[in-house]
Motif scaffolding. Structure first.
Motif, short mmCIF file in Angstrom:
data_model
loop_
_atom_site.label_atom_id
_atom_site.label_comp_id
_atom_site.label_asym_id
_atom_site.label_seq_id
_atom_site.Cartn_x
_atom_site.Cartn_y
_atom_site.Cartn_z
N ASP A 109 14.93 57.81 38.73
CA ASP A 109 13.48 57.98 38.74
C ASP A 109 12.73 56.69 39.02
N LYS A 110 13.22 55.55 38.52
CA LYS A 110 12.54 54.28 38.76
C LYS A 110 12.63 53.89 40.23
N LYS A 170 13.14 55.96 42.76
CA LYS A 170 12.35 56.96 43.47
C LYS A 170 10.86 56.64 43.38
N SER A 171 10.40 56.24 42.21
CA SER A 171 9.01 55.90 42.00
C SER A 171 8.59 54.72 42.88
N GLU A 172 9.44 53.71 42.98
CA GLU A 172 9.16 52.54 43.83
C GLU A 172 9.12 52.93 45.30
N ILE A 216 8.40 55.87 46.53
CA ILE A 216 7.20 56.67 46.75
C ILE A 216 5.96 55.77 46.83
N LYS A 217 5.90 54.73 46.00
CA LYS A 217 4.79 53.77 46.08
C LYS A 217 4.75 53.11 47.45
N ASN A 242 11.49 63.36 47.71
CA ASN A 242 10.51 64.06 46.90
C ASN A 242 9.80 65.10 47.75
#
Length: 165
Positions: free
Chosen positions: A9-10, A12-14, A16-17, A123
């Motif tokens: 998740d971390k 993936k979050s980066e 996506i940012k 995502n």
């Protein structure tokens, strides 16, 4: 290989940012160095594909198709010469637009967002999401479909005629 559901998740979050920042950067470009346009005839009322270049580097592709029962829009965004984000919008009319019962406000709008990293779908978001997780089979089929369409658009870009804004 990390599956859609297993991706850290971390990380993936980066990713996506980064994709969102690239989306914002591309959409802030006011003067494209070149726009290539090609008409498409694979819809009832026509359409077009625009290829947007910034300093001879392809950054964005926009597909618009028009039909008697709706409209389709797809925007493809590139990051480091690879697909990074796709926005699709399907507008489905309540009846064909030439009938008196046609009411634009009764149209159904379906919006999908696809986030890619290294040609892998990381995502997926849809306004049709009912909260249940998407199946791995669905995610894999969407990943392949979108990449296939994108690769076809890249092949077709050489057929486009040069235009300027």
């Amino acid at each position: 290989m990390t599956s859609f559901a297993q991706k850290n998740d971390k990380v993936k979050s980066e990713e996506i940012k980064t994709i969102k920042a690239n989306f914002t950067r591309i959409n802030s470009i006011k003067n494209w160095s070149k726009i290539k346009e090609v008409e498409t005839d694979n819809s009832a009322d026509g359409g077009y594909i625009n290829y947007y270049y910034n300093h001879d580097k392809l950054e964005k592709i926009v597909v618009r198709k028009f039909g008697e029962s709706g409209q389709y829009l797809a925007e493809y965004y590139l990051l480091n010469n690879k697909l990074s984000f796709v926005f699709e919008k399907n507008l489905k009319y309540n009846v064909p637009y030439y009938l008196k019962e046609f009411n634009y406000d009764d149209s159904e709008i379906i919006e999908d967002r696809y986030y890619y990293s290294n040609n892998k779908l990381i995502n997926y978001k849809s306004n049709q999401d009912d909260g249940a997780p998407f199946s791995d089979i669905f995610i894999k089929s969407e990943e392949k479909r979108v990449l296939k369409e994108f690769n076809q658009l890249l092949k077709n870009s050489s057929l486009a005629r040069k235009t300027t804004k």
